[in-house]
Write a protein that holds these residues in place. Structure first.
Motif, short mmCIF file in Angstrom:
data_model
loop_
_atom_site.label_atom_id
_atom_site.label_comp_id
_atom_site.label_asym_id
_atom_site.label_seq_id
_atom_site.Cartn_x
_atom_site.Cartn_y
_atom_site.Cartn_z
N LYS A 1 48.19 -24.69 11.62
CA LYS A 1 48.72 -23.40 11.17
C LYS A 1 47.62 -22.35 11.27
O LYS A 1 46.50 -22.56 10.86
N GLY A 2 47.94 -21.22 11.85
CA GLY A 2 46.96 -20.16 12.04
C GLY A 2 46.42 -20.11 13.46
O GLY A 2 45.89 -19.09 13.88
N ASP B 1 51.55 -20.14 16.21
CA ASP B 1 52.37 -18.93 16.07
C ASP B 1 53.29 -18.72 17.26
O ASP B 1 54.35 -18.12 17.14
N ARG C 1 56.12 -21.66 16.51
CA ARG C 1 56.82 -21.72 15.22
C ARG C 1 56.83 -20.37 14.51
O ARG C 1 55.97 -19.54 14.72
N ASN C 2 57.80 -20.20 13.60
CA ASN C 2 57.86 -18.98 12.80
C ASN C 2 56.97 -19.12 11.58
O ASN C 2 56.28 -20.13 11.41
N ASN C 3 56.99 -18.13 10.67
CA ASN C 3 56.08 -18.17 9.53
C ASN C 3 56.45 -19.24 8.50
O ASN C 3 55.64 -19.56 7.64
N ARG C 4 57.65 -19.81 8.57
CA ARG C 4 58.03 -20.91 7.68
C ARG C 4 57.75 -22.28 8.29
O ARG C 4 58.06 -23.31 7.71
N LYS D 1 60.85 -22.15 16.88
CA LYS D 1 61.56 -20.94 17.27
C LYS D 1 62.68 -21.24 18.26
O LYS D 1 63.76 -20.69 18.16
#
Length: 146
Positions: free
Chosen positions: A80-81, A86, A89-92, A96
């Motif tokens: 993550k990060g 990104d 995947r989305n922020n959750r 996507k």
């Protein structure tokens, strides 16, 4: 043909049928990205020293991931990060482009086929037992009074 040979022949035929069922399930569920999973099946019938028969069925590991609906969407080491995270995947943390979905090609089929193998082997041993008892009986008429 001895009982060991009959067991070996039956086990070999069972493996062929089981692999055919797996491939048919994959075709129904449209699991054929490259065909590598379908081509990865290997079978082997092994006779152990103590007279027990062993069957070995192997396939590509990612077949389990397809069956469970996990493992798609991230490369190794992506966290993550990271840029790759990104992009995919989305922020959750959800994919996507598409959601993971289990395609159950393995679980029910192996349970059914294992039960069927047990039935076939018990039928084989029962038939051999009945024929052995029939051969050992005297040839004249046997009378049983109850």
């Amino acid at each position: 043909m001895t009982i060991e040979e009959q067991e070996r022949v039956m086990a070999d035929k069972w493996l062929d049928i089981t692999i055919g069922s797996f491939i048919e399930n994959m075709r129904k569920l449209r699991i054929r990205h490259t065909g590598a999973l379908m081509a990865s099946f290997k079978k082997q019938v092994i006779g152990a020293a103590n007279g027990r028969l062993q069957l070995q069925l192997s396939y590509a590991l990612y077949g389990k991931f397809i069956d469970m609906g996990v493992g798609r969407g991230m490369g190794t080491g992506v966290r993550k990060g990271d840029d790759g995270y990104d992009r995919i995947r989305n922020n959750r943390g959800q994919l996507k482009r598409r959601q993971r979905k289990a395609k159950r090609w393995y679980g029910k089929e192996i349970a059914y086929q294992t039960k069927r193998l047990a039935e076939l082997m018990s039928d084989l041993h029962g038939t051999l037992l009945i024929s052995a008892v029939g051969e050992s009986l005297p040839s004249e008429t046997v009378e049983i009074n109850l």
